[in-house]
Design a protein around this motif. Structure first.
Motif, PDB file in Angstrom:
ATOM      1  N   TYR A 190      31.214   0.197  60.726  1.00 18.53           N
ATOM      2  CA  TYR A 190      30.733  -0.836  61.639  1.00 18.53           C
ATOM      3  C   TYR A 190      29.788  -0.214  62.658  1.00 18.53           C
ATOM      4  CZ  TYR A 190      34.467  -4.070  60.132  1.00 18.53           C
ATOM      5  OH  TYR A 190      35.286  -4.913  59.416  1.00 18.53           O
ATOM      6  N   SER A 245      29.369  -6.815  70.198  1.00 26.64           N
ATOM      7  CA  SER A 245      30.593  -6.681  69.415  1.00 26.64           C
ATOM      8  C   SER A 245      30.314  -5.888  68.140  1.00 26.64           C
ATOM      9  CB  SER A 245      31.151  -8.065  69.091  1.00 26.64           C
ATOM     10  OG  SER A 245      32.460  -7.945  68.581  1.00 26.64           O
ATOM     11  N   LEU A 246      31.258  -5.858  67.250  1.00 26.72           N
ATOM     12  CA  LEU A 246      31.149  -5.046  66.052  1.00 26.72           C
ATOM     13  C   LEU A 246      30.491  -5.815  64.918  1.00 26.72           C
ATOM     14  CD1 LEU A 246      33.683  -3.890  67.710  1.00 26.72           C
ATOM     15  CD2 LEU A 246      34.313  -2.836  65.539  1.00 26.72           C
ATOM     16  N   TYR A 303      42.307  -7.378  68.681  1.00 28.33           N
ATOM     17  CA  TYR A 303      42.211  -5.961  68.985  1.00 28.33           C
ATOM     18  C   TYR A 303      42.000  -5.793  70.480  1.00 28.33           C
ATOM     19  CZ  TYR A 303      41.463  -4.839  64.018  1.00 28.33           C
ATOM     20  OH  TYR A 303      41.600  -4.683  62.665  1.00 28.33           O
ATOM     21  N   GLN A 356      40.123  -3.032  73.087  1.00 22.67           N
ATOM     22  CA  GLN A 356      39.209  -1.900  73.099  1.00 22.67           C
ATOM     23  C   GLN A 356      39.020  -1.400  74.519  1.00 22.67           C
ATOM     24  OE1 GLN A 356      35.149  -2.475  71.626  1.00 22.67           O
ATOM     25  NE2 GLN A 356      35.086  -0.343  70.921  1.00 22.67           N
ATOM     26  N   LEU A 365      39.157  -8.189  71.581  1.00 20.57           N
ATOM     27  CA  LEU A 365      38.310  -8.654  70.483  1.00 20.57           C
ATOM     28  C   LEU A 365      39.116  -9.481  69.498  1.00 20.57           C
ATOM     29  CD1 LEU A 365      36.489  -5.271  69.775  1.00 20.57           C
ATOM     30  CD2 LEU A 365      35.487  -7.249  70.896  1.00 20.57           C
ATOM     31  N   LEU A 390      35.667  -8.116  58.172  1.00 21.44           N
ATOM     32  CA  LEU A 390      36.035  -8.763  59.429  1.00 21.44           C
ATOM     33  C   LEU A 390      34.778  -9.243  60.144  1.00 21.44           C
ATOM     34  CD1 LEU A 390      38.792  -6.384  60.890  1.00 21.44           C
ATOM     35  CD2 LEU A 390      39.091  -8.501  59.605  1.00 21.44           C
ATOM     36  N   PHE A 416      33.631 -10.393  63.814  1.00 21.79           N
ATOM     37  CA  PHE A 416      34.110 -10.257  65.183  1.00 21.79           C
ATOM     38  C   PHE A 416      33.441 -11.242  66.125  1.00 21.79           C
ATOM     39  CE2 PHE A 416      36.885  -6.600  65.622  1.00 21.79           C
ATOM     40  CZ  PHE A 416      36.746  -5.975  64.400  1.00 21.79           C
ATOM     41  N   GLY A 417      34.195 -11.664  67.136  1.00 17.75           N
ATOM     42  CA  GLY A 417      33.635 -12.365  68.275  1.00 17.75           C
ATOM     43  C   GLY A 417      33.045 -11.351  69.244  1.00 17.75           C
ATOM     44  N   GLN A 418      32.476 -11.876  70.320  1.00 22.26           N
ATOM     45  CA  GLN A 418      31.799 -11.021  71.288  1.00 22.26           C
ATOM     46  C   GLN A 418      32.763 -10.319  72.234  1.00 22.26           C
ATOM     47  OE1 GLN A 418      28.868 -10.837  69.553  1.00 22.26           O
ATOM     48  NE2 GLN A 418      28.033 -10.515  71.588  1.00 22.26           N
ATOM     49  N   GLY A 419      33.988 -10.791  72.275  1.00 20.78           N
ATOM     50  CA  GLY A 419      34.975 -10.139  73.121  1.00 20.78           C
ATOM     51  C   GLY A 419      35.107 -10.769  74.494  1.00 20.78           C
TER      52      GLY A 419
END
Lengths: 114, 111
Positions: free
Chosen positions: A35, A42-43, B36, B38, B87, B99, B101-104
């Motif tokens: 990633y 984000s990832l 998650y 981070q 996240l 996966l 992911f959203g922006q968090g």
């Protein structure tokens, strides 16, 4: 879970050069992924590293720019080729085991391209 | 197109002030939703996986819930050490494992 290490943890590189990032897992895993996390973002999945065959790349990522190797079930490398400042990011590997759907992430490699 | 949206982007709480983080998703078929944590300069740390609407999971001061359109991460009586970016990610295919992911949500808990 799994213990995942990445090398290097960080690097500063000049544009036009290449950097190879290593990901090592303490046990055999079915899936390994790479990633990218750009500053403040984000990832985003770059590719799935397939053991014994070519990696599967996501839209917007190509093998010439991000060649990936996975020689066995515990190790993978990602190369960032012909780097430009836009490649400055954190690069993360993640792993998943067969029969379990969670993915566990390594500590990341922080790359700065000048 | 599969999409994950988290809100708020940032949240400041006083120690002990409970709140919730939201993760809404639009996907072709949900196989799993992941939370998650981070910390700065580190890789994401796995917290929870939720598979079906109505499912709930707890870990210390955190509780994750799932509906057909969104997930919530409830934080009860947070402490400063809960400060981190949280996240949310969805998995739409177990065969690929990908996966999205959203922006968090960046949470800051002040003592």
């Amino acid at each position: 879970s799994a213990v995942i290490s990445q090398k290097p943890s960080r690097d500063i590189c000049q544009r036009g050069t290449s950097l190879t990032i290593q990901c090592q897992v303490d046990s055999q895993v079915t899936m390994m992924f790479w990633y990218r996390q750009q500053p403040g973002q984000s990832l985003t999945l770059i590719a799935t590293a397939n053991q014994g065959s070519e990696a599967t790349y996501e839209s917007g990522f190509v093998i010439d720019k991000f060649p990936i190797s996975r020689p066995n079930l515990t190790f993978s490398t990602l190369t960032v080729s012909n780097m430009s400042p836009e490649d400055s990011s954190i690069y993360l590997c993640s792993v998943g085991k067969q029969g379990a759907y969670e993915q566990y992430f390594g500590p990341g490699t922080r790359l700065t391209v000048t | 197109e599969d999409q994950v949206t988290q809100s708020p982007e940032a949240l400041r709480l006083q120690e002990g002030e409970s709140s919730s983080l939201n993760c809404s998703y639009t996907v072709s078929g949900l196989r799993g939703l992941f939370w998650y944590r981070q910390d700065p300069g580190k890789g994401p740390e796995f917290l929870f996986t939720l598979y079906s609407a109505g499912e709930e999971k707890e870990k210390e001061r955190l509780k994750a819930t799932l509906t057909k359109k969104e997930s919530f991460l409830h934080i009860t009586a947070p402490k400063p050490e809960d400060s981190a970016t949280y996240l949310c990610a969805v998995q739409v295919s177990r065969s690929t494992g990908k996966l999205i992911f959203g922006q968090g949500t960046t949470l800051q808990v002040k003592p």
